[in-house]
Scaffold this active site. Structure first.
Site, PDB file in Angstrom:
ATOM      1  N   SER A   1       0.802  -1.250   0.010  1.00 12.43           N
ATOM      2  CA  SER A   1      -0.059   0.026   0.078  1.00 12.43           C
ATOM      3  C   SER A   1       0.888   1.273  -0.034  1.00 12.43           C
ATOM      4  O   SER A   1       1.852   1.234   0.673  1.00 12.43           O
ATOM      5  CB  SER A   1      -0.781  -0.117   1.242  1.00 12.43           C
ATOM      6  OG  SER A   1      -1.791  -1.117   1.100  1.00 12.43           O
TER       7      SER A   1
HETATM    8  N1  SAM Z   1      -0.026  -5.422   4.134  1.00 14.47           N
HETATM    9  C1  SAM Z   1       0.698  -5.627   3.016  1.00 14.47           C
HETATM   10  C2  SAM Z   1       2.035  -5.031   2.609  1.00 14.47           C
HETATM   11  O1  SAM Z   1       2.438  -4.294   3.699  1.00 14.47           O
HETATM   12  O2  SAM Z   1       2.683  -5.102   1.954  1.00 14.47           O
HETATM   13  C3  SAM Z   1      -0.155  -5.120   1.820  1.00 14.47           C
HETATM   14  C4  SAM Z   1      -1.193  -6.038   1.458  1.00 14.47           C
HETATM   15  S1  SAM Z   1      -1.925  -6.201   0.109  1.00 14.47           S
HETATM   16  C5  SAM Z   1      -2.761  -4.740  -0.405  1.00 14.47           C
HETATM   17  C6  SAM Z   1      -3.296  -7.479   0.487  1.00 14.47           C
HETATM   18  C7  SAM Z   1      -2.840  -8.848   0.595  1.00 14.47           C
HETATM   19  O3  SAM Z   1      -3.882  -9.534   1.270  1.00 14.47           O
HETATM   20  C8  SAM Z   1      -2.401  -9.687  -0.505  1.00 14.47           C
HETATM   21  O4  SAM Z   1      -0.986 -10.024  -0.172  1.00 14.47           O
HETATM   22  C9  SAM Z   1      -3.207 -10.573  -0.619  1.00 14.47           C
HETATM   23  O5  SAM Z   1      -2.847 -12.047  -1.044  1.00 14.47           O
HETATM   24  C10 SAM Z   1      -3.958 -10.673   0.856  1.00 14.47           C
HETATM   25  N2  SAM Z   1      -5.094 -11.519   0.856  1.00 14.47           N
HETATM   26  C11 SAM Z   1      -6.346 -11.213   0.373  1.00 14.47           C
HETATM   27  N3  SAM Z   1      -7.245 -12.196   0.796  1.00 14.47           N
HETATM   28  C12 SAM Z   1      -6.930 -12.560   1.969  1.00 14.47           C
HETATM   29  C13 SAM Z   1      -7.269 -13.512   2.945  1.00 14.47           C
HETATM   30  N4  SAM Z   1      -8.482 -13.917   2.854  1.00 14.47           N
HETATM   31  N5  SAM Z   1      -6.543 -13.877   4.004  1.00 14.47           N
HETATM   32  C14 SAM Z   1      -5.159 -13.416   4.180  1.00 14.47           C
HETATM   33  N6  SAM Z   1      -4.597 -12.680   3.186  1.00 14.47           N
HETATM   34  C15 SAM Z   1      -5.634 -12.169   2.088  1.00 14.47           C
END
Ligand code: SAM
Length: 223
Positions: free
Chosen positions: A63
């Protein structure tokens, strides 16, 4: 990137993108200034301190710095909390949380991302962090209750397990939306039987995919 080079960039990021745009939590500003964000985006090191979300592996994103700061500040951490993060991604948000809370639990559905994040957080000597690969929309019931829960992917509605796992006095911050725009929502469990909801800001995130999220295969334009 040299030590003095990234420190200068990180300082500029904090002053120009965060402080000037309304982030007032000194603890959050300090944590983000001292963390090497370029470490978490090896494919885009030269853009690591830009005012933008960036691609990471597996089609996901890290993000925008302002959004990381705003979400973290909204948790109002004092330093003694047990925090659950959903969506480990690159591990950057998790690393920020380790500097502001007692203990971090983080769940990522993509095993490769979780492994990379674990490696980075370990190499930086941060923690304690507990990593799990799985559907974060179910929370982490064995480790509940949590003083703070941060979801870094957008859900169509707030997953009930995450509310159930929120301690009294705890805060959940989550982007919610099904259309073009998501809303960053904060839910505070003020009493065992009373939840206060606040709409904080408009945003746009990758989808939370899982039982209480979007179905597998859902995609969105931007994070
Ligand atoms: N917090 C992260 C960082 O600092 O890099 C950015 C996160 S990214 C915007 C969103 C993440 O949520 C992705 O890596 C995606 O694979 C994960 N995601 C989506 N659905 C999910 C779920 N049900 N459980 C865990 N992770 C999930």
């Amino acid at each position: 990137m040299s030590e003095s080079g990234w420190l200068a960039e990180s300082h500029r990021m904090v002053v120009e993108q965060l402080r000037q745009r309304g982030i007032t939590s000194e603890a959050v500003l300090q944590a983000m200034e001292r963390l090497p964000r370029h470490f978490f985006v090896p494919g885009h090191r030269h853009r690591a301190y830009d005012d933008a979300a960036l691609p990471i592996d597996c089609g996901q994103t890290i993000s925008q710095p302002w959004m990381v700061a705003a979400m973290t500040a909204a948790l109002e951490l004092k330093g003694d909390e047990k925090v659950l993060e959903i969506g480990t991604g690159s591990g950057y948000q998790c690393a920020v949380l380790t500097l502001l809370a007692r203990e971090v639990y983080t769940i990522e559905r993509i095993a490769e991302l979780s492994a990379q994040a674990r490696q980075r957080v370990t190499r930086l000597g941060l923690g304690p962090v507990h990593f799990r690969v799985g559907d974060g929309s179910l929370g982490w019931p064995e480790a509940a209750p949590f003083d703070a829960v941060l979801v870094t992917a957008a859900a169509p509605r707030i997953p009930p397990p995450l509310l159930e796992q929120l301690a009294v006095g705890g805060r959940l911050v989550i982007p919610v939306g099904e259309g073009e725009v998501d809303h960053l929502v904060r839910v505070t469990r003020e009493r065992a039987d009373f939840l206060r909801h606040e709409n904080l800001v408009e945003c746009r995130f990758v989808p939370l995919i899982g039982r209480y999220g979007f179905p597998e295969g859902a995609s969105r334009e931007q994070s």
